[in-house]
Enzyme design. Structure first.
Site, mmCIF file in Angstrom:
data_model
loop_
_atom_site.group_PDB
_atom_site.id
_atom_site.type_symbol
_atom_site.label_atom_id
_atom_site.label_comp_id
_atom_site.label_asym_id
_atom_site.label_seq_id
_atom_site.Cartn_x
_atom_site.Cartn_y
_atom_site.Cartn_z
ATOM 1 N N GLU A 1 1.158 -1.337 0.420
ATOM 2 C CA GLU A 1 -0.368 -0.074 0.028
ATOM 3 C C GLU A 1 0.528 1.223 -0.263
ATOM 4 O O GLU A 1 1.587 0.753 0.739
ATOM 5 C CB GLU A 1 -0.998 0.247 1.301
ATOM 6 C CG GLU A 1 -1.464 1.441 0.678
ATOM 7 C CD GLU A 1 -2.341 0.791 2.363
ATOM 8 O OE1 GLU A 1 -2.353 0.336 3.585
ATOM 9 O OE2 GLU A 1 -3.637 2.665 2.758
ATOM 10 N N ARG B 1 5.381 -12.802 9.937
ATOM 11 C CA ARG B 1 5.653 -11.539 9.069
ATOM 12 C C ARG B 1 6.913 -10.935 10.070
ATOM 13 O O ARG B 1 7.331 -11.955 11.203
ATOM 14 C CB ARG B 1 5.059 -10.198 9.500
ATOM 15 C CG ARG B 1 4.126 -9.830 10.821
ATOM 16 C CD ARG B 1 3.554 -8.425 10.802
ATOM 17 N NE ARG B 1 3.986 -7.588 11.196
ATOM 18 C CZ ARG B 1 3.179 -6.698 9.871
ATOM 19 N NH1 ARG B 1 2.446 -7.360 9.183
ATOM 20 N NH2 ARG B 1 3.646 -5.450 9.865
ATOM 21 N N LYS C 1 4.281 0.612 8.817
ATOM 22 C CA LYS C 1 4.561 2.402 8.486
ATOM 23 C C LYS C 1 3.977 3.215 9.177
ATOM 24 O O LYS C 1 5.159 4.205 8.640
ATOM 25 C CB LYS C 1 3.703 1.886 6.699
ATOM 26 C CG LYS C 1 4.922 1.428 5.881
ATOM 27 C CD LYS C 1 4.384 1.126 4.430
ATOM 28 C CE LYS C 1 3.169 -0.029 4.850
ATOM 29 N NZ LYS C 1 2.720 -0.028 3.365
#
Ligand code: ATP
Ligand code: MG
Length: 551
Positions: free
Chosen positions: A33, A257, A267
């Site tokens: 994204e 992850r 982020k």
């Protein structure tokens, strides 16, 4: 990837799928994204997705998952492309979920026509309340029973801008009693008047992640859609949409992850560090971003090596940051040019050197036979490190002190004769004589010394600034810290040091990797100029990781 290594679980799935003829070739995707710069966790996903395609002769798309206009920006798109390229990967197609907005809208209409989606006028709170809890089934509302015709009209009205933001949503009609909360009539579309960095103001409704991601995979004919574990509960919905729409059957697979010690990996949190001025920018060399690591001097090879070494897992874990540093050091040792830099100088006067200057040759890299040599000027006044002299040397001190001899790197053996102090008692000057027969590489002096010191000729020295970095956070495991994570920031993560460097550094190209002898690996900062040379310490020489493993 080496052949002997056993396949990880995703590689096994792919190799079975290819062997059984389920697919003739594979297509993966990396779907960021564009709401921030990529971090080392994304590097893992990039290496995995592109690496699988490479290994199995397939291809990988770069897809921007740009369905949330409020937080997204073209600056992020550009940085992501730069980072993926820098890591050494080439994408097959550059795609944008926003390019599929018309198609996604048509898919939604299709679901409405099948009686599988409805427009709901409830508020977010009401919807949450009606959804029930994992142990209590949800309750429907009157909107759920709207006719297909009414839903089609209302949804068209949503698109046409008839309603205010948040006034209505489109929901899938699945199962309000499903044990999987994501299947309890999930939201598909919301109204949001926000300027989109690609579609501008064309749309005032935007699809939710769950109604964009799987469909985008399907539109592109992605065979293996790999994501992180938090998407496991989304998989049923991913499959449901594909099945109900009768479109290309992409499949989702999940892996753990990457979390790392002493840093945050989101982020959203990294953006806060930038916005609060706790770091200089997204590419601050202390940031776990790919751009930060690039500016700091990490190499793409070392990051790929790291991702390979940690492999992929099905369970969350936290990786020691020093493993990444180990990989960086391993690679830099092979490619870095050796240079001499003195940070805390005292003067060393060579009393019997009367030639003015002599140009010596020094190896650029003893690990690389093709590394060549550079010229290093030697003269009768040198800078050496303050810590390399001891007024009253202890027994195992193999550096300089009255009567002690050392080798000056790539130069001569010198013997300390004398020293001077200032009024405050600090050593200012050390006097020594050199042995002309002891020149490096052609030493016939017969003298053996234990210590070798780095040095810089005083009149040839170039002033430089060194950015020495420490961990960005004081706490090892920040994976569960949320709002308060900034409390744990290390206030002394940057130490700027003045230093004297050998003159070669002033003319070395920008992108050369250096090892400053006995100091660490360094890389020229993006803000460095000819008049103000700045070098970032990429990583120290000390190998904390290897030591840890031996314990
Ligand atoms: P963040 O929370 O940092 O914004 P994200 O998952 O929202 O991360 P995306 O841009 O949506 O970021 O991620 C793009 C791809 O990278 C996704 O497939 C995601 O699963 C993967 N990814 C993100 N963070 C990690 C991580 N720490 N380890 C491995 N893969 C990751
Ligand atoms: Mg995300």
């Amino acid at each position: 990837m080496s052949e002997e290594k056993s396949l990880n679980f995703i590689e096994e799935i792919i190799s079975e799928d290819l062997a059984s003829g389920k697919y003739a070739s594979i297509l993966t995707r990396f779907p960021p994204e564009p709401n921030g710069y990529l971090h080392i966790g994304h590097a893992k996903s990039i290496c995995l997705n592109f690496g699988l395609a490479k290994k199995f002769g397939g291809k990988t798309n770069l897809r921007f998952d740009d369905t949330n206009p409020a937080k997204e920006d073209i600056e992020y798109v550009d940085s992501i492309k730069e980072d993926v390229k820098w890591l050494g990967f080439e994408w097959e197609k550059e795609c944008y979920a926003s390019d599929y907005f018309d198609q996604l809208y048509a898919f939604a209409v299709q679901l409405i026509e099948k009686g599988l989606a409805y427009v709901d006028d409830s508020t977010a709170e009401e919807i949450a309340q009606q959804k029930g809890t994992p142990t209590v089934p949800g309750t429907g509302n009157a909107f759920r029973n709207r006719s297909i015709e009414e839903n089609l009209e209302l949804f068209a009205g949503m698109k046409a801008g008839k309603y205010a933001d948040g006034e209505k949503v489109l929901r899938a009609k699945i199962d309000l009693a499903s044990p999987n909360m994501h299947m309890r009539d999930p939201l598909l579309y919301r109204i949001k008047r926000a300027h989109h960095h690609r579609t501008g103001d064309t749309w005032c409704i935007y699809p939710m992640y769950d109604f964009a991601h799987g469909q985008s995979d399907s539109i592109e004919n992605i065979t293996h859609s790999i994501c992180t574990l938090e998407f496991i509960p989304h998989r049923s919905l991913y499959d449901w949409c594909i099945e109900q729409l009768g479109i290309y059957p992409s499949h989702q697979y999940e892996f753990a992850r990457l979390n790392m010690t002493y840093t945050v990996m989101s982020k959203r949190k990294l953006l806060q560090l930038v916005e609060d001025g706790l770091v200089e920018s997204w590419d601050d060399p202390r940031m776990p971003t790919i751009s930060g690591m690039r500016r700091r001097g990490y190499t793409p090879e070392s990051i790929r090596d790291f991702c390979e070494r940690i492999g992929i897992a099905k369970r969350e874990n936290i990786i020691d940051f020093s493993l990444l540093e180990f990989c960086v050091r391993e690679h830099l040792n092979k490619v870095a040019m050796r240079r001499m830099v003195v940070t805390n100088p005292i003067k060393l006067v060579i009393t019997n050197f009367d030639k003015g200057e002599e140009i010596l040759l020094s190896e650029n890299n003893p690990e690389d036979p093709n590394g060549g040599t550079r010229e290093v000027p030697f003269s009768n006044e040198l800078w050496i490190e303050r810590e390399d002299f001891m007024e009253e040397p202890t027994k195992k001190y193999f550096r300089l002190g009255p009567g002690l001899s050392v080798r000056l790197k790539s130069a001569y053996i010198v013997t300390c004769e004398n020293f001077e102090k200032d009024a405050a008692g600090n050593i200012t000057t050390v006097y020594a004589s050199y042995n002309p027969q002891s020149k490096s590489g052609q030493d016939t002096s017969g003298i053996h010394v234990k210590g070798t010191l780095h040095w810089v000729s005083a009149k040839h020295a170039v002033p430089v600034l060194l950015n020495e970095y420490d961990r960005l956070f004081n706490v090892e495991d920040l994976s569960s810290a949320d709002g308060d994570f900034k409390d744990d920031i290390n206030p002394t993560s940057l130490n700027i040091v003045n230093a004297y460097a050998e003159p070669a550094l002033a003319s070395d190209p920008l992108d050369v990797r250096f090892q400053f002898l006995r100091k660490g690996y360094f890389y020229q900062d993006t803000k460095s100029t000819k008049d103000k040379l700045i070098f970032n310490r990429t990583v120290g020489l000390k190998d904390a990781w290897a030591k840890e493993q031996k314990k």
